[in-house]
Scaffold this motif. Sequence first.
Motif, PDB file in Angstrom:
ATOM      1  N   ALA A   1       0.824  -1.209   0.000  1.00 33.36           N
ATOM      2  CA  ALA A   1       0.000   0.000   0.000  1.00 33.36           C
ATOM      3  C   ALA A   1       0.854   1.252   0.000  1.00 33.36           C
ATOM      4  O   ALA A   1       0.353   2.372   0.032  1.00 33.36           O
ATOM      5  N   GLY A   2       2.158   1.076   0.009  1.00 31.18           N
ATOM      6  CA  GLY A   2       3.074   2.214  -0.027  1.00 31.18           C
ATOM      7  C   GLY A   2       3.309   2.828   1.316  1.00 31.18           C
ATOM      8  O   GLY A   2       3.796   3.960   1.419  1.00 31.18           O
ATOM      9  N   VAL A   3       3.011   2.071   2.400  1.00 26.87           N
ATOM     10  CA  VAL A   3       3.205   2.585   3.760  1.00 26.87           C
ATOM     11  C   VAL A   3       4.578   2.173   4.248  1.00 26.87           C
ATOM     12  O   VAL A   3       5.005   1.022   4.068  1.00 26.87           O
ATOM     13  N   ILE A   4       5.260   3.115   4.882  1.00 33.13           N
ATOM     14  CA  ILE A   4       6.619   2.855   5.381  1.00 33.13           C
ATOM     15  C   ILE A   4       6.514   2.013   6.635  1.00 33.13           C
ATOM     16  O   ILE A   4       5.862   2.402   7.613  1.00 33.13           O
TER      17      ILE A   4
ATOM     18  N   GLU B   1       8.464   9.533  13.170  1.00 31.69           N
ATOM     19  CA  GLU B   1       7.946  10.585  12.297  1.00 31.69           C
ATOM     20  C   GLU B   1       7.598  10.046  10.910  1.00 31.69           C
ATOM     21  O   GLU B   1       6.773  10.630  10.195  1.00 31.69           O
ATOM     22  N   LEU B   2       8.175   8.908  10.529  1.00 32.47           N
ATOM     23  CA  LEU B   2       7.953   8.372   9.183  1.00 32.47           C
ATOM     24  C   LEU B   2       7.215   7.035   9.195  1.00 32.47           C
ATOM     25  O   LEU B   2       6.545   6.697   8.200  1.00 32.47           O
ATOM     26  N   LEU B   3       7.379   6.266  10.249  1.00 28.40           N
ATOM     27  CA  LEU B   3       6.723   4.958  10.257  1.00 28.40           C
ATOM     28  C   LEU B   3       5.214   5.144  10.157  1.00 28.40           C
ATOM     29  O   LEU B   3       4.619   5.991  10.831  1.00 28.40           O
ATOM     30  N   GLY B   4       4.580   4.344   9.285  1.00 30.13           N
ATOM     31  CA  GLY B   4       3.139   4.410   9.063  1.00 30.13           C
ATOM     32  C   GLY B   4       2.750   5.463   8.050  1.00 30.13           C
ATOM     33  O   GLY B   4       1.571   5.558   7.670  1.00 30.13           O
ATOM     34  N   GLN B   5       3.741   6.311   7.596  1.00 26.42           N
ATOM     35  CA  GLN B   5       3.449   7.340   6.594  1.00 26.42           C
ATOM     36  C   GLN B   5       3.551   6.740   5.187  1.00 26.42           C
ATOM     37  O   GLN B   5       4.251   5.757   4.940  1.00 26.42           O
ATOM     38  N   LYS B   6       2.797   7.355   4.290  1.00 21.98           N
ATOM     39  CA  LYS B   6       2.902   6.957   2.892  1.00 21.98           C
ATOM     40  C   LYS B   6       4.283   7.344   2.357  1.00 21.98           C
ATOM     41  O   LYS B   6       4.879   8.359   2.754  1.00 21.98           O
ATOM     42  N   LEU B   7       4.758   6.544   1.435  1.00 25.58           N
ATOM     43  CA  LEU B   7       6.093   6.791   0.848  1.00 25.58           C
ATOM     44  C   LEU B   7       6.161   8.160   0.199  1.00 25.58           C
ATOM     45  O   LEU B   7       7.211   8.801   0.173  1.00 25.58           O
ATOM     46  N   GLU B   8       5.024   8.658  -0.296  1.00 26.41           N
ATOM     47  CA  GLU B   8       5.013   9.933  -1.025  1.00 26.41           C
ATOM     48  C   GLU B   8       5.379  11.129  -0.151  1.00 26.41           C
ATOM     49  O   GLU B   8       5.638  12.230  -0.659  1.00 26.41           O
ATOM     50  N   VAL B   9       5.469  10.911   1.197  1.00 20.48           N
ATOM     51  CA  VAL B   9       5.884  11.990   2.074  1.00 20.48           C
ATOM     52  C   VAL B   9       7.335  12.379   1.804  1.00 20.48           C
ATOM     53  O   VAL B   9       7.777  13.472   2.145  1.00 20.48           O
ATOM     54  N   LEU B  10       8.082  11.446   1.197  1.00 19.20           N
ATOM     55  CA  LEU B  10       9.501  11.697   0.891  1.00 19.20           C
ATOM     56  C   LEU B  10       9.706  12.165  -0.545  1.00 19.20           C
ATOM     57  O   LEU B  10      10.837  12.282  -1.005  1.00 19.20           O
ATOM     58  N   ILE B  11       8.610  12.442  -1.279  1.00 18.61           N
ATOM     59  CA  ILE B  11       8.687  12.817  -2.695  1.00 18.61           C
ATOM     60  C   ILE B  11       8.085  14.186  -2.881  1.00 18.61           C
ATOM     61  O   ILE B  11       7.029  14.493  -2.296  1.00 18.61           O
ATOM     62  N   PRO B  12       8.677  15.052  -3.677  1.00 16.39           N
ATOM     63  CA  PRO B  12       8.102  16.378  -3.930  1.00 16.39           C
ATOM     64  C   PRO B  12       6.681  16.249  -4.429  1.00 16.39           C
ATOM     65  O   PRO B  12       6.345  15.318  -5.169  1.00 16.39           O
ATOM     66  N   MET B  13       5.825  17.200  -4.008  1.00 16.94           N
ATOM     67  CA  MET B  13       4.404  17.150  -4.312  1.00 16.94           C
ATOM     68  C   MET B  13       4.122  17.041  -5.815  1.00 16.94           C
ATOM     69  O   MET B  13       3.187  16.374  -6.232  1.00 16.94           O
ATOM     70  N   ARG B  14       4.949  17.690  -6.625  1.00 18.38           N
ATOM     71  CA  ARG B  14       4.672  17.691  -8.067  1.00 18.38           C
ATOM     72  C   ARG B  14       4.845  16.309  -8.697  1.00 18.38           C
ATOM     73  O   ARG B  14       4.375  16.075  -9.804  1.00 18.38           O
TER      74      ARG B  14
END
Length: 502
Positions: free
Chosen positions: A22-25, A43-56
């Motif tokens: 599901a793309g969850v860290i 701060e990152l566990l349980g977050q979607k991988l896209e949190v580490l990718i620029p919004m665009r």
Amino acid sequence: MAEKFQKIFEHSNEGLLVVNSAGVIETLNPKLLSLFGYDNKEELLGQKLEVLIPMRYAKTHVHQRKVYNDAPSNRSMGAGRDLKALRKDGSEFPVEISLSHYQENGETKSIAFVVDISKRVAIDNELKRLNNQLEEEVVKRTKEVKTQNIMLRSIAENFPNGNIYIINNDFSIEWADGSLLRNMGLNDSSLKGISFVDRLGGSVKPLFSEKIPRLFKGETLKFELEFKSKYFLIYGVPLSDKNGITDKALLVEMDVTIEKESELNIERNLKKEKDLNELKSRFVAMASHEFRTPLSTIDSSATLISKYTKEEQDEKRGVHVKRIKRMVTNLTQILNDFLSLEKLESGMIQASKTEFDFNALIGDVLDEVNTVKAGCQEIILASDLPKKFIINTDKNILKNCINNLLTNACKYSSEKDAIKIIIQQKEGELSLSVCDQGIGIPEEDQAMLFSRFHRAGNVTNIEGTGLGLNIVKSYMDVLGGTIRFKSKENEGSTFTLNFPIH
């Protein structure tokens, strides 16, 4: 084993994280926290991988993640691509990512290996900048060189009677053009790489070998040379690079033959004018003396003759009549010398050959000289010729030459001296020598003896014009003969004529 892999995971120099389908860290290592600027894993566990990718890129990445999950494979991301990651503080940095996957409880999970390539990108960017700068410099320099070549070519093509060369420090030609080269069908293509010095020959090669190296010591050159009957003016200028090192030189070669010949003609004319002025001065000095003396003698003798009216004074009158005749003879000889000189100068005298008896000619000359010889002088003739000896040459010219030599021998000898004439026959020519025991010719005067108006330093009190020997030499040139002499001061002189007789 699990503990060992955990340690590798924790201490890896690459950022590592694991995400589920599901793309969850689900997990990550300390290096990843450091790369992205987070303080702790929570701060990152349980977050979607896209949190580490620029919004665009986030929306596109969700789709790409689903595609990957449908067909997972081990591969790299970012190689050759401008792949960016997003830090906690919102800043972005370039990354390379390698993906791997594994199955756990029937679910596909992905492992991402993250490398910060900021330094590499910075180096690449700097290299690109330097390459671009270098390319721009090359383009600029090439344009400058082309412009310079066009300018040089234009100058060389329109350079009158000259060439332009660029040589390097081993003297080989890098570029050349000019009207002289073009007239010879040459250009820089045919001369490039050829040594500027080695291509030359004769006496000019050592000259260039001595001077050209000076250019590469920073000196400028300017010199003139003669080569194959032409005159050239050479200019040389050292050419330095940005570091001040002289690795090339510019040479300009100009044909100045016309200008040089004009200059030489001017110099020759000035010398002729100078010589003429000197001759005029010497002529005036000579004429004022040589004409005044006999005229004064004639005047005084004529006056005395008018006083000797009695018969018993005949002997005294006779002495002065002889003096007058002798002075008239001297004046006639001076005038004849001047006339002969003028005719010889104008080329009016040419040999008029006839057949005649040479012995008879000698007899006539002796009769004439006997009337002017001094005191008890004796003329001795030594000849190996037959009684009658017919030759073919110009009689008058030959007579004048022999008469002049005999008259001089009498004039410069004492009243008791003997003068000898030696005549010998050789193959096709005669040799006639006149030997005296007179005052001789000083050594310092001998080199100038045949020059006009030149008289030796020891004859200042003896009459003469200084023209006789000059005329004799010119006469012998007309006959195709020669005159030479041997003399020593106070011991006498021998003058020898050699001339063809057939």
